[in-house]
Write a protein that holds these residues in place. Structure first.
Motif, mmCIF file in Angstrom:
data_model
loop_
_atom_site.group_PDB
_atom_site.id
_atom_site.type_symbol
_atom_site.label_atom_id
_atom_site.label_comp_id
_atom_site.label_asym_id
_atom_site.label_seq_id
_atom_site.Cartn_x
_atom_site.Cartn_y
_atom_site.Cartn_z
ATOM 1 N N THR A 105 0.827 -1.212 0.000
ATOM 2 C CA THR A 105 0.000 0.000 0.000
ATOM 3 C C THR A 105 0.859 1.258 0.000
ATOM 4 O O THR A 105 0.548 2.242 -0.675
ATOM 5 C CB THR A 105 -0.922 0.004 1.232
ATOM 6 N N PHE A 106 1.962 1.225 0.741
ATOM 7 C CA PHE A 106 2.871 2.364 0.830
ATOM 8 C C PHE A 106 3.456 2.715 -0.538
ATOM 9 O O PHE A 106 3.340 3.848 -1.015
ATOM 10 C CB PHE A 106 3.989 2.033 1.818
ATOM 11 N N PHE A 107 4.053 1.724 -1.215
ATOM 12 C CA PHE A 107 4.669 1.994 -2.513
ATOM 13 C C PHE A 107 3.622 2.288 -3.586
ATOM 14 O O PHE A 107 3.845 3.133 -4.461
ATOM 15 C CB PHE A 107 5.538 0.810 -2.932
ATOM 16 N N GLY A 108 2.470 1.613 -3.512
ATOM 17 C CA GLY A 108 1.418 1.871 -4.489
ATOM 18 C C GLY A 108 0.854 3.279 -4.360
ATOM 19 O O GLY A 108 0.586 3.941 -5.365
ATOM 20 N N SER A 109 0.680 3.758 -3.121
ATOM 21 C CA SER A 109 0.175 5.116 -2.900
ATOM 22 C C SER A 109 1.165 6.154 -3.428
ATOM 23 O O SER A 109 0.768 7.142 -4.064
ATOM 24 C CB SER A 109 -0.083 5.355 -1.415
ATOM 25 N N ILE A 110 2.451 5.933 -3.176
ATOM 26 C CA ILE A 110 3.464 6.870 -3.668
ATOM 27 C C ILE A 110 3.464 6.897 -5.194
ATOM 28 O O ILE A 110 3.627 7.959 -5.810
ATOM 29 C CB ILE A 110 4.855 6.499 -3.135
ATOM 30 N N ASP A 111 3.274 5.736 -5.821
ATOM 31 C CA ASP A 111 3.162 5.686 -7.286
ATOM 32 C C ASP A 111 2.040 6.606 -7.772
ATOM 33 O O ASP A 111 2.208 7.346 -8.746
ATOM 34 C CB ASP A 111 2.889 4.253 -7.741
ATOM 35 N N CYS A 112 0.887 6.545 -7.098
ATOM 36 C CA CYS A 112 -0.248 7.394 -7.470
ATOM 37 C C CYS A 112 0.116 8.869 -7.360
ATOM 38 O O CYS A 112 -0.160 9.671 -8.275
ATOM 39 C CB CYS A 112 -1.449 7.091 -6.585
ATOM 40 N N TYR A 113 0.733 9.253 -6.237
ATOM 41 C CA TYR A 113 1.084 10.662 -6.023
ATOM 42 C C TYR A 113 2.136 11.131 -7.037
ATOM 43 O O TYR A 113 2.067 12.271 -7.527
ATOM 44 C CB TYR A 113 1.604 10.855 -4.598
ATOM 45 N N LEU A 114 3.099 10.274 -7.347
ATOM 46 C CA LEU A 114 4.134 10.667 -8.310
ATOM 47 C C LEU A 114 3.550 10.869 -9.704
ATOM 48 O O LEU A 114 3.930 11.807 -10.423
ATOM 49 C CB LEU A 114 5.245 9.612 -8.356
ATOM 50 N N LEU A 115 2.618 10.014 -10.106
ATOM 51 C CA LEU A 115 1.969 10.187 -11.410
ATOM 52 C C LEU A 115 1.167 11.488 -11.450
ATOM 53 O O LEU A 115 1.122 12.165 -12.476
ATOM 54 C CB LEU A 115 1.066 8.994 -11.712
ATOM 55 N N ALA A 116 0.536 11.840 -10.321
ATOM 56 C CA ALA A 116 -0.181 13.114 -10.255
ATOM 57 C C ALA A 116 0.791 14.296 -10.332
ATOM 58 O O ALA A 116 0.527 15.299 -11.008
ATOM 59 C CB ALA A 116 -1.004 13.186 -8.967
ATOM 60 N N LEU A 117 1.935 14.188 -9.651
ATOM 61 C CA LEU A 117 2.942 15.249 -9.705
ATOM 62 C C LEU A 117 3.511 15.396 -11.113
ATOM 63 O O LEU A 117 3.787 16.524 -11.564
ATOM 64 C CB LEU A 117 4.067 14.948 -8.717
ATOM 65 N N MET A 118 3.681 14.293 -11.812
ATOM 66 C CA MET A 118 4.190 14.363 -13.184
ATOM 67 C C MET A 118 3.179 15.036 -14.104
ATOM 68 O O MET A 118 3.557 15.735 -15.049
ATOM 69 C CB MET A 118 4.531 12.957 -13.677
ATOM 70 N N ALA A 119 1.889 14.837 -13.844
ATOM 71 C CA ALA A 119 0.861 15.535 -14.621
ATOM 72 C C ALA A 119 0.925 17.033 -14.356
ATOM 73 O O ALA A 119 0.805 17.851 -15.289
ATOM 74 C CB ALA A 119 -0.515 14.984 -14.264
ATOM 75 N N TYR A 120 1.115 17.413 -13.089
ATOM 76 C CA TYR A 120 1.253 18.835 -12.760
ATOM 77 C C TYR A 120 2.491 19.429 -13.420
ATOM 78 O O TYR A 120 2.458 20.565 -13.925
ATOM 79 C CB TYR A 120 1.318 19.014 -11.245
ATOM 80 N N ASP A 121 3.580 18.664 -13.439
ATOM 81 C CA ASP A 121 4.803 19.121 -14.100
ATOM 82 C C ASP A 121 4.555 19.394 -15.574
ATOM 83 O O ASP A 121 5.011 20.409 -16.119
ATOM 84 C CB ASP A 121 5.896 18.058 -13.938
#
Length: 311
Positions: A105-121
């Protein structure tokens, strides 16, 4: 009563694919191959980003962390899958199951947040190019990534505590190849309403919240692309987002199917196929997607390969 049931469950029996023992070795070799490709691909992406000066940008900084998360994400589940397939089943202690669930759950959640940050980028790069250097500074990027790690930790802690304070029935056979939420919920008995509400709320907070950031970012990106007069300019601008869109579609598509749906009447066979896809196949595909559809990565890779040939 809940405490009594919890004391009875000291281990979980993973029984997936045991009904077809003849498929054990072929599936073992297939998953082993996928895991090795995942490790090599993501480690190669990290090394390439670190050594090539042209890839020292915020987008590739986030991609480097995404590759590292994919290695961790896959390593939490795939070795367990290999053990289950090789031994035609496996017994997992209550503590090990909880630890695996937490890390997954920890690594999967971070994956979600990183993909969202890449969209913002990508939004800042396309819609506010003159302010990109000012907004996406190294300090800001580290702040974004740190926030993703902290949010992932909080989400994993709350979901793990909620899941493993449920009352499990005496039948503790998990028809899966690792400790995931859907099969654990099928083992519950008694009143688990409060815990399930907490789990669902955090699932809604992570998956749809990240999707809202991604959808809003790409809405503005599409509007900016449509304002570009030349077709060539529109295609070039959109190509910078194609890799990320592909990765987002694969990752969130499978997560939505798995978690944000009604589990009643669903076959465990279909659940297993989807879980294998998002835990093994997607981490393998991500470096391929970003390398095959990204001109800068392909040029950096060709440069490295040419150096190797010359030496």
């Amino acid at each position: 009563m809940a405490e009594k049931n919890l004391t009875l469950v000291t281990e979980f029996l993973l029984i997936a694919f045991t009904e077809c023992p003849e498929w054990g070795l072929p599936l073992f070799l297939l998953f082993l191959f996928i895991y090795l490709v995942t490790l090599l691909g993501n480690m190669g992406m990290i090394i390439l980003i670190c050594i090539d000066c042209r890839l020292q940008t915020p987008m590739y900084f986030l991609l480097r962390h995404l590759s590292f998360m994919d290695i961790c994400y896959s390593s939490v589940t795939v070795p367990q899958m290999l053990a289950v397939l090789l031994a035609h089943g496996a017994v997992l202690s209550y503590t090990r199951c909880a630890a695996q669930f937490f890390l997954f759950t920890f690594f999967g959640s971070i994956d979600c947040y990183l993909l969202a940050l890449m969209a913002y980028d990508r939004y800042v790069a396309v819609c506010q190019p003159l302010l990109y250097v000012t907004i996406m500074t190294q300090k800001a990027c580290w702040g974004f990534v740190t926030g993703a790690y902290v949010a992932g930790l909080c989400s994993a802690l709350v979901r793990t505590v909620s899941a493993f304070t449920l009352s499990f029935c005496a039948t503790n056979k998990i028809d899966f190849i690792f400790c995931d939420l859907p099969p654990l919920l099928k083992l519950t008995c008694g009143d688990s309403y409060t815990q399930e509400v907490v789990i669902i709320v955090f699932a809604i907070f992570v998956i749809p919240a990240c999707m809202v950031v991604i959808l809003v970012s790409y809405l503005f990106i599409i509007m900016a692309i449509l304002r570009i007069p030349s077709a060539g300019g529109r295609a070039k601008t959109f190509s910078t987002c194609a890799s990320h869109l592909t990765a987002v579609s694969l990752f969130f598509g499978t997560l939505i199917f798995m978690y944000l749906r009604d589990n009643s009447g669903q076959s465990s066979e279909k659940d297993r196929v989807v879980s294998v896809f998002y835990t093994t196949v997607i981490p393998m595909l991500n470096p391929l997607i970003y390398s095959l559809r990204n001109k800068e990565v392909k040029e950096a890779l060709r440069k490295i390969l040419s150096r190797v040939k010359l030496s």
